[in-house]
Design a protein around this motif. Structure first.
Motif, mmCIF file in Angstrom:
data_model
loop_
_atom_site.group_PDB
_atom_site.id
_atom_site.type_symbol
_atom_site.label_atom_id
_atom_site.label_comp_id
_atom_site.label_asym_id
_atom_site.label_seq_id
_atom_site.Cartn_x
_atom_site.Cartn_y
_atom_site.Cartn_z
ATOM 1 N N LEU A 18 0.857 -1.178 0.000
ATOM 2 C CA LEU A 18 0.000 0.000 0.000
ATOM 3 C C LEU A 18 0.892 1.226 0.000
ATOM 4 O O LEU A 18 2.016 1.185 0.524
ATOM 5 C CB LEU A 18 -0.898 0.044 1.236
ATOM 6 N N ARG A 19 0.372 2.308 -0.559
ATOM 7 C CA ARG A 19 1.070 3.581 -0.450
ATOM 8 C C ARG A 19 0.145 4.583 0.216
ATOM 9 O O ARG A 19 -0.928 4.893 -0.311
ATOM 10 C CB ARG A 19 1.525 4.109 -1.803
ATOM 11 N N LEU A 20 0.574 5.067 1.354
ATOM 12 C CA LEU A 20 -0.173 6.097 2.051
ATOM 13 C C LEU A 20 0.309 7.477 1.607
ATOM 14 O O LEU A 20 1.494 7.675 1.338
ATOM 15 C CB LEU A 20 0.015 5.967 3.568
ATOM 16 N N SER A 21 -0.625 8.398 1.544
ATOM 17 C CA SER A 21 -0.301 9.787 1.214
ATOM 18 C C SER A 21 -0.779 10.694 2.336
ATOM 19 O O SER A 21 -1.774 10.397 3.004
ATOM 20 C CB SER A 21 -0.977 10.199 -0.095
ATOM 21 N N CYS A 22 -0.068 11.776 2.514
ATOM 22 C CA CYS A 22 -0.466 12.784 3.492
ATOM 23 C C CYS A 22 -0.374 14.137 2.806
ATOM 24 O O CYS A 22 0.728 14.619 2.509
ATOM 25 C CB CYS A 22 0.448 12.742 4.700
ATOM 26 N N THR A 78 2.986 16.990 -0.264
ATOM 27 C CA THR A 78 2.539 15.636 0.062
ATOM 28 C C THR A 78 3.708 14.782 0.531
ATOM 29 O O THR A 78 4.808 14.854 -0.018
ATOM 30 C CB THR A 78 1.869 14.977 -1.151
ATOM 31 N N VAL A 79 3.424 13.974 1.540
ATOM 32 C CA VAL A 79 4.376 13.002 2.057
ATOM 33 C C VAL A 79 3.798 11.612 1.817
ATOM 34 O O VAL A 79 2.573 11.421 1.910
ATOM 35 C CB VAL A 79 4.621 13.218 3.558
ATOM 36 N N TYR A 80 4.665 10.656 1.540
ATOM 37 C CA TYR A 80 4.228 9.312 1.213
ATOM 38 C C TYR A 80 4.860 8.294 2.154
ATOM 39 O O TYR A 80 5.955 8.498 2.682
ATOM 40 C CB TYR A 80 4.616 8.959 -0.216
ATOM 41 N N LEU A 81 4.150 7.190 2.315
ATOM 42 C CA LEU A 81 4.717 6.043 3.003
ATOM 43 C C LEU A 81 4.409 4.823 2.144
ATOM 44 O O LEU A 81 3.262 4.378 2.066
ATOM 45 C CB LEU A 81 4.132 5.870 4.403
ATOM 46 N N GLN A 82 5.432 4.344 1.469
ATOM 47 C CA GLN A 82 5.297 3.129 0.667
ATOM 48 C C GLN A 82 5.522 1.938 1.583
ATOM 49 O O GLN A 82 6.574 1.845 2.221
ATOM 50 C CB GLN A 82 6.312 3.126 -0.466
#
Length: 127
Positions: A18-22, A78-82
């Motif tokens: 999953l990739r989360l975005s902020c 935007t910041v991401y968490l892959q």
């Protein structure tokens, strides 16, 4: 007013990604060091990953090293968490947080050091 909005959570099978975005608003993202935290059922909130204002410095929770990757795009605020190779124990609500640091290189790892928080996005990993 600074706002952080997470997205990208969901239900995924173990081993999946999953990739989360902020997405941030109210202040330019380059003002902040950013972090991702999570809180699983019956657990305390824990630091997962953090990235410095200028990007190159990152930190990870030991259990996610090699599987998760934090990144930022200041042009998109935007910041991401892959998240790859997800495990059942990654199931949690994931929160994005912003810190106004004293230096370009600082990365906070305590939740008390962060100034702004999003509402969170749920990640559920099934067997």
């Amino acid at each position: 007013q600074v706002q952080l909005v997470e997205s990208g959570g969901g239900l995924v099978q173990a081993g999946g990604s999953l990739r989360l975005s902020c997405a941030t608003s109210g202040r330019t993202l380059s003002s902040f060091a950013m972090g991702w935290f999570r809180q699983g059922p019956g657990k305390e909130r824990e630091f997962v990953a953090g990235i410095s204002r200028n990007g190159p410095r990152v930190f990870y929770l030991d259990s996610v090293k090699g599987r998760f990757s934090i990144s930022r795009d200041n042009t998109k605020n935007t910041v991401y968490l892959q998240m790859n190779s997800l495990k059942n124990e990654d199931t949690a609500k994931y929160y994005c947080a912003a810190d106004v640091p004293s230096t370009l290189w600082a990365v906070a790892r305590l939740s008390s050091e962060y100034d702004y928080w999003g509402q969170g996005t749920q990640v559920t990993v099934s067997s």
